[in-house]
Design an enzyme around this catalytic site. Structure first.
Site, PDB file in Angstrom:
ATOM      1  N   ARG A  23       0.831  -1.212   0.000  1.00  0.00           N
ATOM      2  CA  ARG A  23       0.000   0.000   0.000  1.00  0.00           C
ATOM      3  C   ARG A  23       0.855   1.247   0.000  1.00  0.00           C
ATOM      4  O   ARG A  23       0.336   2.350  -0.115  1.00  0.00           O
ATOM      5  CB  ARG A  23      -0.983   0.057   1.184  1.00  0.00           C
ATOM      6  CG  ARG A  23      -2.035  -1.036   1.158  1.00  0.00           C
ATOM      7  CD  ARG A  23      -3.070  -0.774   2.246  1.00  0.00           C
ATOM      8  NE  ARG A  23      -3.910  -1.946   2.449  1.00  0.00           N
ATOM      9  CZ  ARG A  23      -4.561  -2.195   3.561  1.00  0.00           C
ATOM     10  NH1 ARG A  23      -4.470  -1.371   4.580  1.00  0.00           N
ATOM     11  NH2 ARG A  23      -5.320  -3.257   3.681  1.00  0.00           N
ATOM     12  N   ARG A  27      -2.314   5.440   0.904  1.00  0.00           N
ATOM     13  CA  ARG A  27      -3.713   5.669   1.261  1.00  0.00           C
ATOM     14  C   ARG A  27      -3.869   6.479   2.541  1.00  0.00           C
ATOM     15  O   ARG A  27      -4.975   6.926   2.838  1.00  0.00           O
ATOM     16  CB  ARG A  27      -4.438   4.329   1.401  1.00  0.00           C
ATOM     17  CG  ARG A  27      -4.541   3.563   0.085  1.00  0.00           C
ATOM     18  CD  ARG A  27      -5.532   2.434   0.176  1.00  0.00           C
ATOM     19  NE  ARG A  27      -5.567   1.679  -1.069  1.00  0.00           N
ATOM     20  CZ  ARG A  27      -6.600   0.952  -1.470  1.00  0.00           C
ATOM     21  NH1 ARG A  27      -7.671   0.866  -0.725  1.00  0.00           N
ATOM     22  NH2 ARG A  27      -6.562   0.293  -2.603  1.00  0.00           N
ATOM     23  N   ARG A  36      -9.005  12.118  -2.355  1.00  0.00           N
ATOM     24  CA  ARG A  36     -10.199  11.366  -1.957  1.00  0.00           C
ATOM     25  C   ARG A  36     -11.332  12.272  -1.508  1.00  0.00           C
ATOM     26  O   ARG A  36     -12.506  11.865  -1.532  1.00  0.00           O
ATOM     27  CB  ARG A  36      -9.839  10.376  -0.854  1.00  0.00           C
ATOM     28  CG  ARG A  36      -9.145   9.147  -1.365  1.00  0.00           C
ATOM     29  CD  ARG A  36     -10.106   8.166  -2.066  1.00  0.00           C
ATOM     30  NE  ARG A  36     -10.925   7.473  -1.080  1.00  0.00           N
ATOM     31  CZ  ARG A  36     -12.205   7.641  -0.892  1.00  0.00           C
ATOM     32  NH1 ARG A  36     -12.871   8.479  -1.662  1.00  0.00           N
ATOM     33  NH2 ARG A  36     -12.846   6.971   0.038  1.00  0.00           N
TER      34      ARG A  36
END
Length: 341
Positions: A23, A27, A36
């Site tokens: 990841r 994120r 986002r």
């Protein structure tokens, strides 16, 4: 190019142990959160320029030795005809789960053609990286994708998945065959657009016994690795809770094996055999610990690797929400400094 990662995948000598984190911390970085705030996860995944931008964010901030394309393991399920939603506070939800052989029959196999936007993101990201570090492509493995497709989301005990597997073995194998073919085409597209290694995530396969893995899963993972062997890139296979499955997973055909934190790295490598590279295996929660404790754990893993060519330092699973980013940076520096040859 910084090619430590690729050299380690090939079990060649490197100047220090390469590091990448699953990841990639992306994120949970502020830069990603700003994106986002304007776009859903699926919108980011399906917009190559945004996916490439998120891919590069951790590389701009940390001295990592590889990047991994931003995508989600469940994208192939949507391409095959399942209705996928990332519900707020619930995680991924499949609104039309596969519960019988008719559901399996309805799934289409596109050989990755319906996922061309991910291949486009690979091409854009590879160009933007400008050979600073290698780019990893990835996909979910057949069992993990099947468990989401059947359960309709995450699960603790995989009751519906295992019921389907035991009660409808013919339909089960048909389902995993379709998933394997879709994933093979999908990964081949990523490689041909510039991915220099691929990782197959089998996040939930650790819920199986060795016998069930050998009978119901192994043949289908082999289809993927056999189908990609001619592409001549490192093939990484990773699962969690898989200490009892390691030798079987090795037999599936990957050239690099991921180890989670539940088994000491030297013991896991011994089970696998030293003719394969390994990545791992810091517990992601250790990154919440004081820096002195992080250093002690990093040093222990490097000691267990014993300076043997073929070790890629990684977490035993993905970075967790709330992980202190300064601890991520410190851990990467520790690995590089403590492993210098």
């Amino acid at each position: 190019m910084n090619d430590r990662f690729l050299k380690a995948c090939r079990r060649e000598a490197v100047d220090c142990t390469p590091v990448w984190f699953m990841r990639q911390a992306g994120r949970y970085m502020p830069e990603y959160q700003r994106i986002r705030a304007k776009h859903s996860i699926l919108e980011v995944c399906k917009t190559p320029e945004l996916a490439a931008e998120v891919t590069l964010q951790p590389i701009e901030r940390f001295p990592l030795d590889a990047a991994i394309i931003f995508a989600d393991i469940l994208l192939p399920l949507e391409a095959m005809g399942l209705s996928l939603e990332f519900a707020e506070g619930e995680g991924p939800v499949i609104h039309n789960p596969v519960r019988d052989r008719n559901g399996v029959d309805r799934l289409r196999v596109t050989d990755g053609q319906a996922l061309a936007y991910v291949a486009d993101a690979v091409r854009v990201a590879r160009r933007a990286l400008n050979d600073r570090v290698p780019l990893i492509g990835f996909a979910g493995a057949p069992f993990t994708l099947a468990s989401y497709a059947i359960e309709g989301g995450g699960s603790r005990n995989y009751i519906l998945t295992k019921q389907f597997m035991y009660r409808e073995p013919e339909a089960w194998h048909r389902l995993l065959d379709k998933l394997a073919r879709e994933v093979t085409g999908y990964l081949r597209q990523q490689i041909r657009e510039g991915a220099q290694a691929i990782q197959l995530f089998d996040s939930w396969v650790g819920c199986l016994s060795p016998g069930d893995y050998a009978e119901y899963v192994l043949p289908h993972v082999r289809v993927i690795f056999e189908g990609l062997k001619r592409e001549s890139v490192p093939l990484i296979y990773f699962g969690t809770g898989t200490s009892t499955l390691l030798r079987l997973m090795r037999d599936a055909g990957g050239t690099v094996m991921g180890l989670d934190w539940r088994i000491p790295l030297d013991e896991g490598w011994e089970r696998l055999g030293h003719d394969v590279a390994v990545q791992g295996n810091l517990d992601p929660v250790v990154l919440f610990a004081p820096l002195g404790e992080i250093e002690r754990r990093v040093e222990d893993i490097l000691h267990r690797a014993g300076g043997r060519p073929g070790h890629i330092f990684n977490l035993g699973h993905g970075i967790l929400p709330g992980t202190p980013m300064d601890h991520v940076a410190a851990a990467i520096d520790m690995v590089h400094k403590l492993s210098q040859q």
